[in-house]
Every structure is written in structure tokens, then in C-alpha cells.
Write a protein that holds these residues in place. Structure first.
Motif, PDB file in Angstrom:
ATOM      1  N   ASN A  40     -18.350   6.159  68.907  1.00  0.00           N
ATOM      2  CA  ASN A  40     -19.212   6.827  69.883  1.00  0.00           C
ATOM      3  C   ASN A  40     -20.172   5.860  70.572  1.00  0.00           C
ATOM      4  O   ASN A  40     -21.177   6.278  71.160  1.00  0.00           O
ATOM      5  CB  ASN A  40     -20.015   7.943  69.185  1.00  0.00           C
ATOM      6  CG  ASN A  40     -19.120   9.007  68.594  1.00  0.00           C
ATOM      7  OD1 ASN A  40     -18.180   9.482  69.246  1.00  0.00           O
ATOM      8  ND2 ASN A  40     -19.382   9.383  67.346  1.00  0.00           N
ATOM      9  N   ASP A  41     -19.842   4.588  70.509  1.00  0.00           N
ATOM     10  CA  ASP A  41     -20.705   3.577  71.138  1.00  0.00           C
ATOM     11  C   ASP A  41     -19.847   2.454  71.709  1.00  0.00           C
ATOM     12  O   ASP A  41     -19.965   1.292  71.329  1.00  0.00           O
ATOM     13  CB  ASP A  41     -21.694   3.020  70.111  1.00  0.00           C
ATOM     14  CG  ASP A  41     -22.794   2.179  70.749  1.00  0.00           C
ATOM     15  OD1 ASP A  41     -22.873   2.145  71.996  1.00  0.00           O
ATOM     16  OD2 ASP A  41     -23.549   1.534  70.000  1.00  0.00           O
ATOM     17  N   LEU A  42     -18.977   2.816  72.644  1.00  0.00           N
ATOM     18  CA  LEU A  42     -18.055   1.842  73.217  1.00  0.00           C
ATOM     19  C   LEU A  42     -18.774   0.803  74.073  1.00  0.00           C
ATOM     20  O   LEU A  42     -18.261  -0.302  74.270  1.00  0.00           O
ATOM     21  CB  LEU A  42     -16.991   2.553  74.061  1.00  0.00           C
ATOM     22  CG  LEU A  42     -16.061   3.506  73.291  1.00  0.00           C
ATOM     23  CD1 LEU A  42     -14.968   4.036  74.212  1.00  0.00           C
ATOM     24  CD2 LEU A  42     -15.437   2.804  72.093  1.00  0.00           C
ATOM     25  N   GLN A  43     -19.974   1.126  74.568  1.00  0.00           N
ATOM     26  CA  GLN A  43     -20.733   0.160  75.352  1.00  0.00           C
ATOM     27  C   GLN A  43     -21.171  -1.020  74.484  1.00  0.00           C
ATOM     28  O   GLN A  43     -21.120  -2.175  74.919  1.00  0.00           O
ATOM     29  CB  GLN A  43     -21.954   0.825  75.992  1.00  0.00           C
ATOM     30  CG  GLN A  43     -21.637   1.642  77.232  1.00  0.00           C
ATOM     31  CD  GLN A  43     -20.978   0.820  78.328  1.00  0.00           C
ATOM     32  OE1 GLN A  43     -19.802   1.005  78.635  1.00  0.00           O
ATOM     33  NE2 GLN A  43     -21.729  -0.099  78.916  1.00  0.00           N
ATOM     34  N   SER A  44     -21.616  -0.716  73.252  1.00  0.00           N
ATOM     35  CA  SER A  44     -21.996  -1.791  72.331  1.00  0.00           C
ATOM     36  C   SER A  44     -20.785  -2.632  71.960  1.00  0.00           C
ATOM     37  O   SER A  44     -20.868  -3.864  71.854  1.00  0.00           O
ATOM     38  CB  SER A  44     -22.630  -1.214  71.056  1.00  0.00           C
ATOM     39  OG  SER A  44     -23.897  -0.680  71.330  1.00  0.00           O
ATOM     40  N   LEU A  45     -19.659  -1.960  71.757  1.00  0.00           N
ATOM     41  CA  LEU A  45     -18.418  -2.673  71.445  1.00  0.00           C
ATOM     42  C   LEU A  45     -18.063  -3.641  72.569  1.00  0.00           C
ATOM     43  O   LEU A  45     -17.749  -4.818  72.319  1.00  0.00           O
ATOM     44  CB  LEU A  45     -17.281  -1.671  71.249  1.00  0.00           C
ATOM     45  CG  LEU A  45     -15.887  -2.267  71.006  1.00  0.00           C
ATOM     46  CD1 LEU A  45     -15.832  -2.959  69.648  1.00  0.00           C
ATOM     47  CD2 LEU A  45     -14.814  -1.177  71.092  1.00  0.00           C
ATOM     48  N   LYS A  46     -18.143  -3.158  73.795  1.00  0.00           N
ATOM     49  CA  LYS A  46     -17.822  -3.990  74.951  1.00  0.00           C
ATOM     50  C   LYS A  46     -18.800  -5.151  75.072  1.00  0.00           C
ATOM     51  O   LYS A  46     -18.390  -6.293  75.341  1.00  0.00           O
ATOM     52  CB  LYS A  46     -17.868  -3.129  76.220  1.00  0.00           C
ATOM     53  CG  LYS A  46     -17.570  -3.892  77.501  1.00  0.00           C
ATOM     54  CD  LYS A  46     -17.651  -2.961  78.705  1.00  0.00           C
ATOM     55  CE  LYS A  46     -17.382  -3.741  79.999  1.00  0.00           C
ATOM     56  NZ  LYS A  46     -17.469  -2.840  81.182  1.00  0.00           N
ATOM     57  N   ARG A  47     -20.081  -4.882  74.849  1.00  0.00           N
ATOM     58  CA  ARG A  47     -21.114  -5.925  74.961  1.00  0.00           C
ATOM     59  C   ARG A  47     -20.863  -7.043  73.970  1.00  0.00           C
ATOM     60  O   ARG A  47     -20.920  -8.229  74.310  1.00  0.00           O
ATOM     61  CB  ARG A  47     -22.500  -5.307  74.730  1.00  0.00           C
ATOM     62  CG  ARG A  47     -23.625  -6.320  74.641  1.00  0.00           C
ATOM     63  CD  ARG A  47     -24.953  -5.665  74.340  1.00  0.00           C
ATOM     64  NE  ARG A  47     -24.923  -4.893  73.098  1.00  0.00           N
ATOM     65  CZ  ARG A  47     -25.022  -5.448  71.899  1.00  0.00           C
ATOM     66  NH1 ARG A  47     -25.119  -6.761  71.771  1.00  0.00           N
ATOM     67  NH2 ARG A  47     -25.015  -4.692  70.822  1.00  0.00           N
ATOM     68  N   ILE A  48     -20.585  -6.672  72.718  1.00  0.00           N
ATOM     69  CA  ILE A  48     -20.351  -7.684  71.683  1.00  0.00           C
ATOM     70  C   ILE A  48     -19.083  -8.474  71.981  1.00  0.00           C
ATOM     71  O   ILE A  48     -19.054  -9.705  71.826  1.00  0.00           O
ATOM     72  CB  ILE A  48     -20.265  -7.018  70.298  1.00  0.00           C
ATOM     73  CG1 ILE A  48     -21.612  -6.384  69.933  1.00  0.00           C
ATOM     74  CG2 ILE A  48     -19.878  -8.040  69.237  1.00  0.00           C
ATOM     75  CD1 ILE A  48     -21.574  -5.545  68.667  1.00  0.00           C
ATOM     76  N   ALA A  49     -18.036  -7.781  72.415  1.00  0.00           N
ATOM     77  CA  ALA A  49     -16.774  -8.460  72.732  1.00  0.00           C
ATOM     78  C   ALA A  49     -16.980  -9.492  73.841  1.00  0.00           C
ATOM     79  O   ALA A  49     -16.456 -10.612  73.774  1.00  0.00           O
ATOM     80  CB  ALA A  49     -15.718  -7.436  73.144  1.00  0.00           C
ATOM     81  N   ILE A  50     -17.743  -9.130  74.855  1.00  0.00           N
ATOM     82  CA  ILE A  50     -18.010 -10.054  75.970  1.00  0.00           C
ATOM     83  C   ILE A  50     -18.777 -11.272  75.484  1.00  0.00           C
ATOM     84  O   ILE A  50     -18.486 -12.413  75.876  1.00  0.00           O
ATOM     85  CB  ILE A  50     -18.792  -9.336  77.087  1.00  0.00           C
ATOM     86  CG1 ILE A  50     -17.885  -8.327  77.796  1.00  0.00           C
ATOM     87  CG2 ILE A  50     -19.351 -10.338  78.093  1.00  0.00           C
ATOM     88  CD1 ILE A  50     -18.599  -7.454  78.813  1.00  0.00           C
ATOM     89  N   LYS A  51     -19.750 -11.063  74.605  1.00  0.00           N
ATOM     90  CA  LYS A  51     -20.547 -12.184  74.089  1.00  0.00           C
ATOM     91  C   LYS A  51     -19.694 -13.131  73.248  1.00  0.00           C
ATOM     92  O   LYS A  51     -19.866 -14.348  73.298  1.00  0.00           O
ATOM     93  CB  LYS A  51     -21.727 -11.653  73.276  1.00  0.00           C
ATOM     94  CG  LYS A  51     -22.825 -11.051  74.136  1.00  0.00           C
ATOM     95  CD  LYS A  51     -24.045 -10.698  73.333  1.00  0.00           C
ATOM     96  CE  LYS A  51     -25.155 -10.199  74.266  1.00  0.00           C
ATOM     97  NZ  LYS A  51     -25.622 -11.273  75.167  1.00  0.00           N
ATOM     98  N   ILE A  52     -18.799 -12.576  72.454  1.00  0.00           N
ATOM     99  CA  ILE A  52     -17.902 -13.420  71.655  1.00  0.00           C
ATOM    100  C   ILE A  52     -17.025 -14.266  72.576  1.00  0.00           C
ATOM    101  O   ILE A  52     -16.842 -15.470  72.360  1.00  0.00           O
ATOM    102  CB  ILE A  52     -17.030 -12.568  70.721  1.00  0.00           C
ATOM    103  CG1 ILE A  52     -17.891 -11.873  69.660  1.00  0.00           C
ATOM    104  CG2 ILE A  52     -15.970 -13.430  70.033  1.00  0.00           C
ATOM    105  CD1 ILE A  52     -17.144 -10.865  68.811  1.00  0.00           C
ATOM    106  N   LYS A  53     -16.494 -13.642  73.629  1.00  0.00           N
ATOM    107  CA  LYS A  53     -15.636 -14.361  74.582  1.00  0.00           C
ATOM    108  C   LYS A  53     -16.415 -15.479  75.274  1.00  0.00           C
ATOM    109  O   LYS A  53     -15.910 -16.597  75.435  1.00  0.00           O
ATOM    110  CB  LYS A  53     -15.072 -13.395  75.616  1.00  0.00           C
ATOM    111  CG  LYS A  53     -14.087 -12.382  75.060  1.00  0.00           C
ATOM    112  CD  LYS A  53     -13.690 -11.371  76.130  1.00  0.00           C
ATOM    113  CE  LYS A  53     -12.827 -10.264  75.567  1.00  0.00           C
ATOM    114  NZ  LYS A  53     -12.507  -9.224  76.579  1.00  0.00           N
TER     115      LYS A  53
END
Length: 315
Positions: free
Chosen positions: A171-184
Motif C-alpha cells: 500500500n505504499d508503492l511511492q516509497s517502493l519507487k523512491r527507494i528503487a530510484i535511489k538504488i539505481k
């Protein structure tokens, strides 16, 4: 062609070990690898890349050798997925349609390449099984078996970590996307990736970190910038006449005399959720702390501030 692939090609074509400067010269002369900004490859980049891909290269000083192929008797089974890897795969799962989760999908291939750049697994395998597109596709299909909104069956060989991360971000796909972008972003720079590899695995605080191992290591790299650390200490010493802990006020010089003179650690105060591979560390981002308080701050790194640890100490 990726830089490490180009280095392998040069070494194979020459059939002999080469110095990093010689490899850089060969790459530039034959234009085997082109940087995005058009500038030439430096021997420092060759140094970093050959240090990073230890499964491909061996080093003796500045001389680079192709690594020997592992014995066939040894297992080539890829290591277990880490949190960072699961996050990247799950982010892709939520960005594409179920029918697109195929090993030939360019987006699946792209994630496979990013997984191979993560500074997590030092022992790689000289075969095509390590986080290859097929492995990423299988992970995506594992998520289908976990996803309560998926009508099909999926593959049921998912791990406890897969399930844990899936429902953590359900229920928090925005946080998932944010973390994924930072890792990349963190692994998009060769120089930073090399530094991330140098952060030891013996430090286990990362298990508390929502952002995962890569961002935690980036936090550690920021703390180990000797130039900015020295500037921070010098400024504080000029202003206060001593180097005492921002939390408990412990002073190494006062306690240990000459042995402790000038000694104190730097803690990077910026929350992990705000760290990326592009922002430079500034003196205001650092706090001077003793080793004990620094360790306690890392117990809840990214969520505990200097002031919060002060309150905890008082209580």
C-alpha cells in the motif's frame, strides 16, 4: 558493451596481463567503450571497475589479469537475493503488465544489468546465471503467487523475504519507487560503486534499514570522506576549542591525553530517505560523535536523530 566487458575483450585480444593505464589507452584508441559525456576512459576507472568485478579480474598492483574460471566441481548456484534486489524486482513488477514479465522484455534485461552492478555480492560466477534476465523473470512470476490481486497462479518458489517485502510496500508503492530510484542512482556512477564495494560486510546495521544495503553503504561512504571530515573537525575545534561528542559530550583528548588528540567520529545526519549518489556531502550534514553514540545512532540509522539520542541517554 559495458566497460567491464570491454576490458575483458582487450585482455583476451592481447593474451597477456596489462596495466590499467595500458588498458585505458587501448580502449580509447580503438573506441571499444564510449562514455556518455564523450570524455576518454582513465586508468582510475579501469582500476575501479577491475576492483569491482572480482569474478572477472585479478589484480597485482596496477597489473590486471583475467580471473581463472572456477572449477566445474564447484557449485554455480546464484546466492540468495538481498533486500535491495527484491526491491528492484518488485518495483518492476508493479510497472509492467503480467504478460510482459518475460526474459526478453528490455525492462527485465535492464533490471538484470542493474542487479549485476549492485555492490552486494563479491563472489560472482563466470557464467550467465547470476541475476540474468531469466532469473529476474522467475522472480517476477514468484510475486504473482504472492499477489492477492493476481488472478492466475504464478510460481510458488518465493522466499520469506519476497513475501515480507511485497506486503511491506503493498500500500505504499511511492516509497517502493523512491527507494528503487535511489538504488539505481547509487550504482550509476562507477567511482561511487567502487567505494560502496569497499564498505565492509562485517557491519550489520544495514539489517535495520528500510532502504537496504546499497543506500546504507552510501551513508557509510559519506561518513568516510576524509577531506570533509577534516574540515568539519577543524571548524569545530576553532569555534569550541575541543572535539566533544554532540550527544554525550565525551572528549577523547580530555580522557586519553595525547593519544586521543584530534580523535572523534563523524556521523552523516541526512536521513537515508534523502541520500542519493549525486549530492555532495556538506559540513552541515555531519555531526561529531564518540564511537559509542555513533554505534547507537546506527542502530536506528535514518530514523534516530542526534536530539532523539540525547533524550534517550537522559532517560
Amino acid at each position: 558493451m559495458r566497460l567491464h566487458d570491454a576490458i575483458v575483450k582487450v585482455l583476451k585480444s592481447k593474451g597477456t596481463p596489462m596495466k590499467t593505464s595500458e588498458i585505458a589507452l587501448e580502449l580509447n584508441k580503438n573506441k571499444l567503450y564510449t562514455k556518455k559525456d564523450g570524455s576518454e576512459i582513465t586508468d582510475f576507472q579501469i582500476h575501479g571497475r577491475t576492483r569491482t568485478y572480482t569474478h572477472l579480474f585479478e589484480r597485482r598492483g596496477s597489473t590486471v589479469f583475467l580471473a581463472k574460471s572456477p572449477s566445474k566441481s564447484k557449485t554455480s548456484r546464484p546466492p540468495k537475493w538481498h533486500r535491495d534486489e527484491v526491491i528492484l524486482a518488485l518495483d518492476l513488477y508493479h510497472r509492467i503488465e503480467a504478460k510482459e514479465m518475460d526474459s526478453k522484455n528490455p525492462k527485465v534485461i535492464e533490471v538484470s544489468e542493474i542487479l549485476n552492478r549492485l555492490p552486494i555480492h563479491k563472489n560472482r560466477f563466470e557464467n550467465n546465471k547470476f541475476r540474468n534476465p531469466n532469473g529476474v523473470s522467475m522472480k517476477l512470476n514468484n510475486f504473482k503467487a504472492i499477489d492477492p490481486n493476481y488472478n492466475g497462479k504464478g510460481m510458488d518458489r518465493y522466499s520469506n523475504l519476497d513475501k515480507e517485502v511485497f506486503f511491506e510496500f503493498q500500500n505504499d508503492l511511492q516509497s517502493l519507487k523512491r527507494i528503487a530510484i535511489k538504488i539505481k542512482h547509487a550504482v550509476s556512477n562507477d567511482e561511487i560503486t567502487t567505494k560502496l564495494y569497499q564498505v565492509g560486510e562485517e557491519e550489520d546495521d544495514e539489517r535495520f534499514v528500510k532502504e537496504g544495503r546499497v543506500i546504507y553503504k552510501l551513508h557509510k561512504v559519506r561518513e568516510r570522506d576524509s577531506k570533509i571530515n577534516k574540515e568539519k573537525k577543524n571548524d569545530y575545534l576553532k569555534k569550541h576549542g575541543k572535539l566533544d561528542c554532540a550527544v554525550c559530550k565525551f572528549d577523547f583528548y580530555e580522557k586519553y591525553g595525547e593519544l586521543g588528540k584530534g580523535f572523534i567520529e563523524c556521523h552523516h545526519k541526512v536521513p537515508l530517505s534523502e541520500i542519493d549518489g549525486e549530492t555532495k556531502t556538506q559540513k552541515k550534514d555531519l555531526a561529531l560523535v564518540c564511537a559509542n553514540c555513533h554505534r547507537m545512532l546506527h542502530r536506528k540509522v535514518g530514523t534516530m536523530s542526534i536530539d532523539e539520542l540525547k533524550k534517550a541517554l537522559k532517560n
